[in-house]
Design a protein around this motif. Sequence first.
Motif, PDB file in Angstrom:
ATOM      1  N   TRP A   1       0.818  -1.223   0.000  1.00 37.91           N
ATOM      2  CA  TRP A   1       0.000   0.000   0.000  1.00 37.91           C
ATOM      3  C   TRP A   1       0.844   1.262   0.000  1.00 37.91           C
ATOM      4  O   TRP A   1       1.906   1.323   0.619  1.00 37.91           O
ATOM      5  CB  TRP A   1      -0.930   0.014   1.227  1.00 37.91           C
ATOM      6  CG  TRP A   1      -2.087  -0.918   1.050  1.00 37.91           C
ATOM      7  CD1 TRP A   1      -2.112  -2.260   1.332  1.00 37.91           C
ATOM      8  CD2 TRP A   1      -3.377  -0.594   0.499  1.00 37.91           C
ATOM      9  NE1 TRP A   1      -3.337  -2.789   0.991  1.00 37.91           N
ATOM     10  CE2 TRP A   1      -4.138  -1.797   0.482  1.00 37.91           C
ATOM     11  CE3 TRP A   1      -3.955   0.582   0.022  1.00 37.91           C
ATOM     12  CZ2 TRP A   1      -5.451  -1.844   0.007  1.00 37.91           C
ATOM     13  CZ3 TRP A   1      -5.265   0.538  -0.447  1.00 37.91           C
ATOM     14  CH2 TRP A   1      -6.002  -0.666  -0.450  1.00 37.91           C
TER      15      TRP A   1
ATOM     16  N   SER B   1      -7.185   0.803   5.332  1.00 38.95           N
ATOM     17  CA  SER B   1      -7.172   0.130   4.026  1.00 38.95           C
ATOM     18  C   SER B   1      -6.688  -1.310   4.162  1.00 38.95           C
ATOM     19  O   SER B   1      -7.224  -2.224   3.533  1.00 38.95           O
ATOM     20  CB  SER B   1      -6.259   0.871   3.045  1.00 38.95           C
ATOM     21  OG  SER B   1      -6.769   2.155   2.803  1.00 38.95           O
TER      22      SER B   1
ATOM     23  N   LYS C   1      -4.083   4.347   6.303  1.00 39.62           N
ATOM     24  CA  LYS C   1      -3.424   3.184   5.707  1.00 39.62           C
ATOM     25  C   LYS C   1      -3.800   1.909   6.458  1.00 39.62           C
ATOM     26  O   LYS C   1      -4.072   0.870   5.848  1.00 39.62           O
ATOM     27  CB  LYS C   1      -1.905   3.395   5.702  1.00 39.62           C
ATOM     28  CG  LYS C   1      -1.152   2.262   5.041  1.00 39.62           C
ATOM     29  CD  LYS C   1       0.314   2.621   4.811  1.00 39.62           C
ATOM     30  CE  LYS C   1       1.058   1.421   4.218  1.00 39.62           C
ATOM     31  NZ  LYS C   1       2.472   1.714   3.967  1.00 39.62           N
TER      32      LYS C   1
ATOM     33  N   GLY D   1      -2.344   5.184   2.180  1.00 37.52           N
ATOM     34  CA  GLY D   1      -3.404   4.171   2.195  1.00 37.52           C
ATOM     35  C   GLY D   1      -4.461   4.358   1.116  1.00 37.52           C
ATOM     36  O   GLY D   1      -5.467   3.661   1.099  1.00 37.52           O
TER      37      GLY D   1
ATOM     38  N   LEU E   1      -3.036   0.890  -3.889  1.00 37.41           N
ATOM     39  CA  LEU E   1      -1.840   0.048  -3.902  1.00 37.41           C
ATOM     40  C   LEU E   1      -0.721   0.801  -4.612  1.00 37.41           C
ATOM     41  O   LEU E   1      -0.958   1.573  -5.531  1.00 37.41           O
ATOM     42  CB  LEU E   1      -2.107  -1.282  -4.629  1.00 37.41           C
ATOM     43  CG  LEU E   1      -3.084  -2.253  -3.965  1.00 37.41           C
ATOM     44  CD1 LEU E   1      -3.156  -3.557  -4.773  1.00 37.41           C
ATOM     45  CD2 LEU E   1      -2.685  -2.564  -2.524  1.00 37.41           C
TER      46      LEU E   1
END
Length: 353
Positions: free
Chosen positions: A162, A215, A212, A166, A169
Amino acid sequence: MSGAGMAGMAGVGGAGAGAGGASTSPMCKTTPQTLKEAGACSGRLIGTALAASHLNEAQYQTTAKEFSYATPENEMKWGSVEPSQGAFNWTAADQIVSFAKTNGMKVKGHNLVWHSQLPGWVSGLGTADQVRSAMVNHITQVMGHYKGNSTVVAWDVVNEAWENDGSKLRDSPFSSKLGTGFIDEAFKAARAADSSVKLYYNDFRADGMNAKANSIYAMVKSMVERGIPIDGVGLQMHTGTPNPPSTPADVLQNLQRITALGLEVVISEMDSHVCDGLTSADQKQYYHDIVAACVAVPMCTAITFWGASDKYSWLNSFNETNCAGKDPSGCLWDANWMKKPAYNGVLDALQGK
Ligand code: XIL
């Protein structure tokens, strides 16, 4: 870290020590003399990164024996084991596994699929099929080499996929050629290669509750729901600018939500530098509180520090933001192999103190 990072720790320190259940491990001692002994009482593996180039040094060996778990610092990365396509070099990685075995340590393989320390030939592959077959072959060969040896017990299958914020990708040969599904594909290939080891997703700057981490949580939740073979998440815990330290309370919350999915979680690469002006007492407190958060969560099964001594810490060549030209001093032992206050913070937290 000393301001925001220290706030919110109330309720974390020691609260749930031993929540993993009293261990019957013979390594568990009434008065632990080493980190591994202290970790054994609540069933935690306590790890360090190891570099093959230092394994023959006496102080390095002595300190390594404090630990029950090892992660090769560089020796199992793609560029080390498969520098050119299909030509594998196991020498340095095998030295670490052999050292670990001799000293009764387990090993976490690190890592199989990562955008960094990746040889140029992978980036040069032209088609999705070529990248897929190179990735699956790499996973199969590397895991196959260590399969069944009972020392390598887990793998970081995908590392740092990641972006820092976040939002998506990262761009890599894997994401650009295979799309977001490369992560599922990598875990399926890993499970097919060895069904007896733990498979982790590992990342940094996702330790506490932030975008992040959200995610990554959503990703692993979806993987679990769709039956993708993942066993756990590694939170690296490299803390201090440019990785803003998470509060221990946030780390605890993140550990709890990940383990509520039925996954393990591990602190996989902890160091905490003082370039931002922390005192050694602050550093001790932070190490203590992060370790206490892990000890409070039964499925937080291992805590690995990214190297034992400041002498060989990767932070010494870490020139980002506040660390440029400074002594980061982020480890538990100083550059002269003396235990720092942070060491005692960790030893205490492992005992629920
Ligand atoms: C670092 C090593 O410590 C360095 O020696 C190397 O030059 C670069 O990589 N996240 C990871 C680790 O997953 O593999 C990195 O290790 C540190 C950050």
